[in-house]
Write an enzyme that holds these catalytic residues in place. Structure first.
Site, PDB file in Angstrom:
ATOM      1  N   SER A  27       0.977  -1.305   0.163  1.00  0.00           N
ATOM      2  CA  SER A  27       0.016   0.040   0.030  1.00  0.00           C
ATOM      3  C   SER A  27       0.875   1.256  -0.155  1.00  0.00           C
ATOM      4  O   SER A  27       0.280   2.402  -0.522  1.00  0.00           O
ATOM      5  CB  SER A  27      -1.116   0.052   1.163  1.00  0.00           C
ATOM      6  OG  SER A  27      -0.030   0.406   2.359  1.00  0.00           O
ATOM      7  N   GLU A  98       1.661   0.294  10.131  1.00  0.00           N
ATOM      8  CA  GLU A  98       2.101  -0.974   9.764  1.00  0.00           C
ATOM      9  C   GLU A  98       2.263  -2.001  11.038  1.00  0.00           C
ATOM     10  O   GLU A  98       3.113  -2.844  10.884  1.00  0.00           O
ATOM     11  CB  GLU A  98       3.619  -0.937   9.199  1.00  0.00           C
ATOM     12  CG  GLU A  98       3.730  -0.122   8.063  1.00  0.00           C
ATOM     13  CD  GLU A  98       2.771  -0.634   6.751  1.00  0.00           C
ATOM     14  OE1 GLU A  98       2.757  -1.961   6.616  1.00  0.00           O
ATOM     15  OE2 GLU A  98       2.297   0.265   5.988  1.00  0.00           O
TER      16      GLU A  98
HETATM   17  C1  SIN Z   1       4.539  -1.579   2.153  1.00  0.00           C
HETATM   18  O1  SIN Z   1       3.680  -1.088   1.286  1.00  0.00           O
HETATM   19  O2  SIN Z   1       5.717  -1.294   1.718  1.00  0.00           O
HETATM   20  C2  SIN Z   1       4.213  -2.315   3.247  1.00  0.00           C
HETATM   21  C3  SIN Z   1       2.922  -3.202   3.339  1.00  0.00           C
HETATM   22  C4  SIN Z   1       1.820  -2.384   3.146  1.00  0.00           C
HETATM   23  O3  SIN Z   1       1.397  -1.494   3.986  1.00  0.00           O
HETATM   24  O4  SIN Z   1       1.025  -2.866   2.217  1.00  0.00           O
END
Ligand code: SIN
Length: 194
Positions: A27, A98
């Protein structure tokens, strides 16, 4: 519920730096709701993206978790994403975002627009930070048949919205980056069949 915030605050790989590169592969590629100084398309070696991490707080609920992206080690693989140069104060809200199993890790990253030197192999590189949900975290769901993963994603919803939106936005963002990702595009295809 799982909360890695306190653990991450101990993981100060870039202590004393006025800015650092954050590499987003999920994301964080398409939902950059944080301040950054610059952003550059980049990739990391030896990792593949997988929808193997459970989401109980964003794209699902504790009763009906969704699935979101994490990385698994894969020799010879390349994972494309977006690198953001951020100031260290941006990490606190990211740790909260996160917190469901992701830990800060330091990885070497390569910028796609890096200058290639005369010897042809001098692509520009830097150390970067990723949020990684490894297979020993309690929210890790792991491998499942693609059709089952797509089904779970199709029906999961959480406080951040539909799980399907996460997958579709990620697939669109990767296409815009010109990135290959067999797992993500196969899942997108399966989702659209439902
Ligand atoms: C990221 O996007 O790098 C970590 C995982 C996420 O938040 O989808």
């Amino acid at each position: 519920m799982l909360d890695t915030t306190a653990l991450n605050q101990q993981r100060n790989f870039f202590d004393g730096h006025s800015s650092l590169w954050l590499f987003g592969y999920g994301s964080l590629i398409w939902k950059a709701d944080f301040d950054y100084l610059e952003r550059r398309s980049a990739y990391i070696h030896g990792w593949e993206r997988r929808f193997w991490q459970g989401s109980h707080d964003h794209r699902g609920t504790p009763e009906a978790p969704g699935r979101v992206a994490t990385l698994i080690r894969a020799q010879g693989a390349v994972c494309h994403g977006m690198a953001y140069r951020i100031t260290p104060d941006v990490l606190a809200p990211l740790d909260t975002r996160e917190k469901n199993g992701y830990l800060r890790e330091k990885v070497p990253l390569t910028f796609v627009d890096g200058n290639v030197g005369d010897n042809g192999d001098a692509a520009e590189q830097s150390e970067g930070l990723i949020y990684l949900a490894s297979d020993d975290n309690p929210a890790f769901l792991g491998e499942a048949p693609l059709a089952d993963i797509a089904q779970q994603i199709a029906y999961a919803h959480g406080p951040s919205g539909a799980n399907a939106e996460y997958l579709l936005n990620l697939a669109t963002a990767l296409r815009e980056l010109g990135a290959e990702d067999a797992h993500i595009f196969a899942l997108e295809h399966q989702l659209k069949l439902l």
